[in-house]
Design a protein around this motif. Sequence first.
Motif, PDB file in Angstrom:
ATOM      1  N   PRO A 222       0.904  -1.167   0.060  1.00  0.00           N
ATOM      2  CA  PRO A 222      -0.052  -0.079   0.051  1.00  0.00           C
ATOM      3  C   PRO A 222       0.947   1.249   0.083  1.00  0.00           C
ATOM      4  CG  PRO A 222      -0.103  -0.985   2.106  1.00  0.00           C
ATOM      5  CD  PRO A 222       0.632  -2.042   1.400  1.00  0.00           C
ATOM      6  N   LYS A 223       2.089   1.036   0.328  1.00  0.00           N
ATOM      7  CA  LYS A 223       2.968   2.442   0.437  1.00  0.00           C
ATOM      8  C   LYS A 223       3.686   2.600  -0.858  1.00  0.00           C
ATOM      9  CE  LYS A 223       4.152   1.681   5.444  1.00  0.00           C
ATOM     10  NZ  LYS A 223       5.489   1.530   6.297  1.00  0.00           N
ATOM     11  N   LEU A 224       3.068   1.733  -2.204  1.00  0.00           N
ATOM     12  CA  LEU A 224       4.011   2.082  -3.217  1.00  0.00           C
ATOM     13  C   LEU A 224       3.575   3.376  -3.722  1.00  0.00           C
ATOM     14  CD1 LEU A 224       5.774   0.614  -5.568  1.00  0.00           C
ATOM     15  CD2 LEU A 224       3.505  -0.096  -6.604  1.00  0.00           C
ATOM     16  N   ARG A 225       4.323   4.054  -4.021  1.00  0.00           N
ATOM     17  CA  ARG A 225       4.082   5.581  -4.760  1.00  0.00           C
ATOM     18  C   ARG A 225       3.462   5.366  -6.103  1.00  0.00           C
ATOM     19  NH1 ARG A 225       7.781   9.767  -3.767  1.00  0.00           N
ATOM     20  NH2 ARG A 225       6.637  10.670  -4.934  1.00  0.00           N
ATOM     21  N   LEU A 226       2.258   6.198  -6.279  1.00  0.00           N
ATOM     22  CA  LEU A 226       1.647   6.510  -7.681  1.00  0.00           C
ATOM     23  C   LEU A 226       2.371   6.241  -8.858  1.00  0.00           C
ATOM     24  CD1 LEU A 226      -1.525   6.351  -8.619  1.00  0.00           C
ATOM     25  CD2 LEU A 226      -1.084   9.071  -8.318  1.00  0.00           C
ATOM     26  N   PRO A 227       3.278   6.945  -8.964  1.00  0.00           N
ATOM     27  CA  PRO A 227       4.013   6.925 -10.581  1.00  0.00           C
ATOM     28  C   PRO A 227       4.595   5.410 -10.809  1.00  0.00           C
ATOM     29  CG  PRO A 227       4.907   8.855  -9.182  1.00  0.00           C
ATOM     30  CD  PRO A 227       3.654   7.971  -8.241  1.00  0.00           C
ATOM     31  N   CYS A 228       4.943   4.847  -9.695  1.00  0.00           N
ATOM     32  CA  CYS A 228       5.495   3.424  -9.765  1.00  0.00           C
ATOM     33  C   CYS A 228       4.068   2.203  -9.838  1.00  0.00           C
ATOM     34  CB  CYS A 228       6.267   2.900  -8.261  1.00  0.00           C
ATOM     35  SG  CYS A 228       7.484   3.809  -7.947  1.00  0.00           S
ATOM     36  N   ARG A 229       3.120   2.739  -9.223  1.00  0.00           N
ATOM     37  CA  ARG A 229       1.945   1.702  -9.278  1.00  0.00           C
ATOM     38  C   ARG A 229       1.687   1.757 -10.667  1.00  0.00           C
ATOM     39  NH1 ARG A 229      -0.828  -0.571  -5.642  1.00  0.00           N
ATOM     40  NH2 ARG A 229       0.267   0.298  -3.946  1.00  0.00           N
ATOM     41  N   LYS A 230       1.145   3.221 -11.288  1.00  0.00           N
ATOM     42  CA  LYS A 230       0.823   3.320 -12.660  1.00  0.00           C
ATOM     43  C   LYS A 230       1.537   2.550 -13.869  1.00  0.00           C
ATOM     44  CE  LYS A 230      -1.395   7.870 -12.362  1.00  0.00           C
ATOM     45  NZ  LYS A 230      -1.243   9.339 -13.049  1.00  0.00           N
ATOM     46  N   VAL A 231       2.891   2.451 -13.369  1.00  0.00           N
ATOM     47  CA  VAL A 231       3.784   1.768 -14.528  1.00  0.00           C
ATOM     48  C   VAL A 231       3.618   0.198 -14.239  1.00  0.00           C
ATOM     49  CG1 VAL A 231       6.294   1.194 -15.164  1.00  0.00           C
ATOM     50  CG2 VAL A 231       5.596   3.541 -14.590  1.00  0.00           C
ATOM     51  N   LEU A 232       3.565  -0.329 -13.098  1.00  0.00           N
ATOM     52  CA  LEU A 232       3.356  -1.644 -12.860  1.00  0.00           C
ATOM     53  C   LEU A 232       2.069  -2.192 -13.276  1.00  0.00           C
ATOM     54  CD1 LEU A 232       5.211  -2.313  -9.624  1.00  0.00           C
ATOM     55  CD2 LEU A 232       5.968  -2.461 -11.673  1.00  0.00           C
ATOM     56  N   VAL A 233       1.009  -1.119 -13.101  1.00  0.00           N
ATOM     57  CA  VAL A 233      -0.254  -1.818 -13.357  1.00  0.00           C
ATOM     58  C   VAL A 233      -0.319  -1.880 -15.076  1.00  0.00           C
ATOM     59  CG1 VAL A 233      -2.834  -0.781 -13.757  1.00  0.00           C
ATOM     60  CG2 VAL A 233      -1.659  -0.750 -11.637  1.00  0.00           C
ATOM     61  N   SER A 234       0.248  -0.858 -15.635  1.00  0.00           N
ATOM     62  CA  SER A 234       0.354  -1.052 -17.250  1.00  0.00           C
ATOM     63  C   SER A 234       1.106  -2.323 -17.603  1.00  0.00           C
ATOM     64  CB  SER A 234       0.950   0.033 -17.608  1.00  0.00           C
ATOM     65  OG  SER A 234       1.250  -0.050 -19.170  1.00  0.00           O
ATOM     66  N   LEU A 235       2.111  -2.503 -16.941  1.00  0.00           N
ATOM     67  CA  LEU A 235       2.963  -3.957 -17.042  1.00  0.00           C
ATOM     68  C   LEU A 235       2.113  -5.089 -16.935  1.00  0.00           C
ATOM     69  CD1 LEU A 235       5.855  -4.958 -17.484  1.00  0.00           C
ATOM     70  CD2 LEU A 235       6.129  -5.190 -15.021  1.00  0.00           C
ATOM     71  N   GLN A 236       1.495  -4.913 -16.097  1.00  0.00           N
ATOM     72  CA  GLN A 236       0.581  -6.248 -15.837  1.00  0.00           C
ATOM     73  C   GLN A 236      -0.541  -6.372 -16.601  1.00  0.00           C
ATOM     74  OE1 GLN A 236       2.516  -8.077 -13.606  1.00  0.00           O
ATOM     75  NE2 GLN A 236       0.861  -8.500 -12.247  1.00  0.00           N
ATOM     76  N   GLY A 237      -1.213  -5.279 -16.986  1.00  0.00           N
ATOM     77  CA  GLY A 237      -1.983  -5.389 -18.059  1.00  0.00           C
ATOM     78  C   GLY A 237      -1.697  -5.629 -19.564  1.00  0.00           C
ATOM     79  N   HIS A 238      -0.292  -5.582 -19.894  1.00  0.00           N
ATOM     80  CA  HIS A 238       0.058  -5.954 -21.030  1.00  0.00           C
ATOM     81  C   HIS A 238       0.707  -7.033 -20.976  1.00  0.00           C
ATOM     82  CE1 HIS A 238      -0.981  -1.826 -21.665  1.00  0.00           C
ATOM     83  NE2 HIS A 238      -1.137  -2.013 -22.966  1.00  0.00           N
ATOM     84  N   TRP A 239       0.992  -7.898 -19.797  1.00  0.00           N
ATOM     85  CA  TRP A 239       1.804  -8.956 -19.556  1.00  0.00           C
ATOM     86  C   TRP A 239       1.864 -10.148 -20.633  1.00  0.00           C
ATOM     87  CZ3 TRP A 239       6.331  -8.900 -16.904  1.00  0.00           C
ATOM     88  CH2 TRP A 239       6.936 -10.129 -16.946  1.00  0.00           C
ATOM     89  N   THR A 240       0.753 -10.605 -20.907  1.00  0.00           N
ATOM     90  CA  THR A 240       0.286 -11.660 -21.843  1.00  0.00           C
ATOM     91  C   THR A 240       0.901 -11.275 -23.246  1.00  0.00           C
ATOM     92  OG1 THR A 240      -1.675 -12.112 -20.961  1.00  0.00           O
ATOM     93  CG2 THR A 240      -1.257 -12.978 -23.148  1.00  0.00           C
ATOM     94  N   GLY A 241       0.818 -10.041 -23.841  1.00  0.00           N
ATOM     95  CA  GLY A 241       1.575  -9.636 -25.108  1.00  0.00           C
ATOM     96  C   GLY A 241       2.848  -9.443 -24.904  1.00  0.00           C
ATOM     97  N   LEU A 242       3.429  -9.052 -23.335  1.00  0.00           N
ATOM     98  CA  LEU A 242       4.674  -8.785 -23.491  1.00  0.00           C
ATOM     99  C   LEU A 242       5.557 -10.025 -23.260  1.00  0.00           C
ATOM    100  CD1 LEU A 242       4.835  -5.920 -21.008  1.00  0.00           C
ATOM    101  CD2 LEU A 242       5.791  -5.814 -23.053  1.00  0.00           C
ATOM    102  N   THR A 243       4.972 -11.114 -23.180  1.00  0.00           N
ATOM    103  CA  THR A 243       5.787 -12.518 -23.016  1.00  0.00           C
ATOM    104  C   THR A 243       5.359 -13.356 -24.096  1.00  0.00           C
ATOM    105  OG1 THR A 243       4.106 -13.324 -21.541  1.00  0.00           O
ATOM    106  CG2 THR A 243       5.681 -12.317 -20.553  1.00  0.00           C
ATOM    107  N   ARG A 244       4.831 -13.182 -25.041  1.00  0.00           N
ATOM    108  CA  ARG A 244       4.586 -14.026 -26.171  1.00  0.00           C
ATOM    109  C   ARG A 244       6.013 -14.331 -26.669  1.00  0.00           C
ATOM    110  NH1 ARG A 244      -0.759 -14.379 -27.149  1.00  0.00           N
ATOM    111  NH2 ARG A 244      -1.858 -12.542 -27.113  1.00  0.00           N
TER     112      ARG A 244
END
Length: 265
Positions: A222-244
């Motif tokens: 819960p202490k993760l800063r918002l800029p970091c969280r935004k980047v990781l949320v995007s990373l997770q949202g595109h993970w399937t395509g990023l790992t093909r």
Amino acid sequence: LGTSVWIDVLLAKYFNHQPTERLLASWELLGLDLAPSTVNAGLERLQPMFTPIYEALQERNRLSAYQQADETRWLVFVEKEGKQGHRWWLWVFNGQDTVVYVLDPYRSHDVPEGHFTAGVSVVLMVDRLASYKAMAPVKEGLILLAFCWAHVRRDFIAVAKGYPELKEWAIAWLKRIREAYRCNRDPVQHEDDTPAFVAADVQLREAMEAMQTTAVEQLADPKLRLPCRKVLVSLQGHWTGLTRFVDDARIPMDNNASERSLRGA
């Protein structure tokens, strides 16, 4: 003008990417004074001759089971009804052995959707532009999107530059991505099923799994800063395509090849 003149004009423009004005200036130094209007008129007459070749390249390109696509801004100084401004878009589609360019007033999903032949299954490497995700063949599962790690890398660089206190966090992620690139370089240098390939492939899969685990753990904090969280949320949202790329050797980790294809134009 002889055929050799037009060959030089076409090669200079489309192979060496040299502006025609600069070409004519160099010819003037050699004693050939050729008016730009003459060249423009000649190119207009030549264009229809290349239309069948362009269409054949399009058809050939559409048959590639793996492709890359990208687009860049392109100013066209014409008035178009219903469109404000002069920003058009130059799209590029890299096939197995062809490259096709499409100039269009819009950046919508209609452009890449119109390029692909209905019913043909394709793996398409792209950045994360919403237009690609909105394509009907993507929603139907005919086109599988593979996403670019170079663009993901830029997200972490932006955090490092924009938030000095988060620089160490961002650099740690850049090192993880660098390790994935290093691991991926080794498998493609070996034939499948050789001991060297198997060892490198295991290392790559472990690196990607570790990256995914770290992202999940950090997002749970819960202490993760918002800029970091935004980047990781995007990373997770595109993970399937990023790992093909892990399971398909045709797929690189980025779409740099299509980016390079746009430079000449």
